[in-house]
Design a protein around this motif. Structure first.
Motif, mmCIF file in Angstrom:
data_model
loop_
_atom_site.group_PDB
_atom_site.id
_atom_site.type_symbol
_atom_site.label_atom_id
_atom_site.label_comp_id
_atom_site.label_asym_id
_atom_site.label_seq_id
_atom_site.Cartn_x
_atom_site.Cartn_y
_atom_site.Cartn_z
ATOM 1 N N THR A 128 1.065 -1.415 0.102
ATOM 2 C CA THR A 128 -0.327 0.021 0.221
ATOM 3 C C THR A 128 0.724 0.806 0.157
ATOM 4 O O THR A 128 1.946 0.599 0.742
ATOM 5 C CB THR A 128 -1.088 -0.070 1.033
ATOM 6 O OG1 THR A 128 -1.581 -1.453 1.327
ATOM 7 C CG2 THR A 128 -1.839 1.053 0.993
ATOM 8 N N GLN A 130 0.090 5.648 -0.348
ATOM 9 C CA GLN A 130 -0.756 6.785 -0.824
ATOM 10 C C GLN A 130 -2.191 6.260 -0.526
ATOM 11 O O GLN A 130 -2.512 6.776 -1.827
ATOM 12 C CB GLN A 130 -0.229 7.563 -1.792
ATOM 13 C CG GLN A 130 1.393 8.343 -0.907
ATOM 14 C CD GLN A 130 2.032 9.275 -2.080
ATOM 15 O OE1 GLN A 130 1.506 8.563 -3.830
ATOM 16 N NE2 GLN A 130 1.970 10.232 -1.497
ATOM 17 N N ASN A 131 -2.650 4.852 0.500
ATOM 18 C CA ASN A 131 -4.008 4.410 0.567
ATOM 19 C C ASN A 131 -4.083 4.476 -1.253
ATOM 20 O O ASN A 131 -5.104 4.200 -1.289
ATOM 21 C CB ASN A 131 -4.528 6.537 0.589
ATOM 22 C CG ASN A 131 -4.502 6.357 2.106
ATOM 23 O OD1 ASN A 131 -4.011 5.337 2.914
ATOM 24 N ND2 ASN A 131 -4.698 7.533 2.050
#
Length: 243
Positions: A128, A130-131
């Motif tokens: 993952t 930055q989201n």
């Protein structure tokens, strides 16, 4: 058409090809103008440091740039070299400043960006950033995908041009630490301003630090025509209108 066949052959045999004069100086300036305007804001998908400015999900974050990026020349290349069924699955803008010490070691692009994490034996490992979820898919998806890198500046070995290992995309998953330089051929991909580089994601590639105080700005766009399994979607899917 003969030129397009030559590029198609290069991509198939070497893992990459360079095509010049896709964008005029005026088109490049308009693209840069859109980016400069967007860069005035501070968003979660922006990464700013002394060595690099990057915009993830670039085509979503700077939608005004889409008609400029997908001009008639680029759409013809996508259609003729790959087909009308391809769509965007990832886009990033990179700006390596004049004094950048940023470098990237040899690697393959082994992950795709998706909307969520699901448990499947054939998808993994997961990360993952930055989201945004990224996962290594089955290798047949990677083999069919391709990347276009649009160069907004003159780029050579002195300001971070990509260096690639020819034909490495034909060897499946190829760990950089196992590169045998006695048999491999390294190629520095010099690309003029307004030109593009097309690359297969399994092609081993990297870049060096900037040494000539020349800026390097590149738009990196990944394409696929693969249908993901039920419950999983491309996080950045964008269809291209090819008339």
């Amino acid at each position: 058409m003969e030129e397009l066949q030559m590029y198609r052959n290069e991509i198939s045999e070497l893992g990459f090809s360079i095509i010049e004069n896709i964008y005029s100086p005026c088109e490049i300036e308009k693209i840069i103008g859109c980016i400069d305007q967007a860069a005035l804001s501070n968003r979660e998908t922006f990464r700013k440091s002394s060595d690099l400015f990057a915009i993830r999900q670039f085509l979503k974050e700077v939608p005004s740039v889409q008609p400029l990026v997908f001009n008639n020349k680029l759409k013809e290349i996508i259609q003729e070299l790959f087909g009308k069924d391809y769509f965007v699955v990832k886009s990033i803008y990179f700006d390596k400043p004049e004094t950048s010490n940023w470098y990237v070691s040899y690697h393959q692009d082994l992950t795709i960006s998706v909307d969520k994490k699901i448990d499947r034996e054939d998808f993994g490992p997961w990360t993952t950033k930055q989201n945004q979820f990224a996962v290594q898919p089955p290798i047949n998806i990677l083999k069919s995908n391709f990347t276009i890198r649009i160069h907004l500046d003159e780029t050579d070995e002195n300001n971070g041009a990509l260096k690639v290992i020819e034909k490495s995309h034909l060897k499946g998953i190829y760990r950089p630490e196992t590169i045998d330089w006695a048999i491999e051929t390294e190629k520095v991909c010099k690309v003029a301003k307004g030109g593009i580089m097309i690359m297969k994601p399994l092609t081993l590639h990297g870049s060096n630090r900037t040494t000539n105080k020349q800026r390097r700005r590149v738009i990196h766009i990944e394409f696929s025509n693969a249908k993901l399994p039920e419950g999983l979607n491309w996080s950045e899917k964008l269809n291209i209108s090819i008339a």
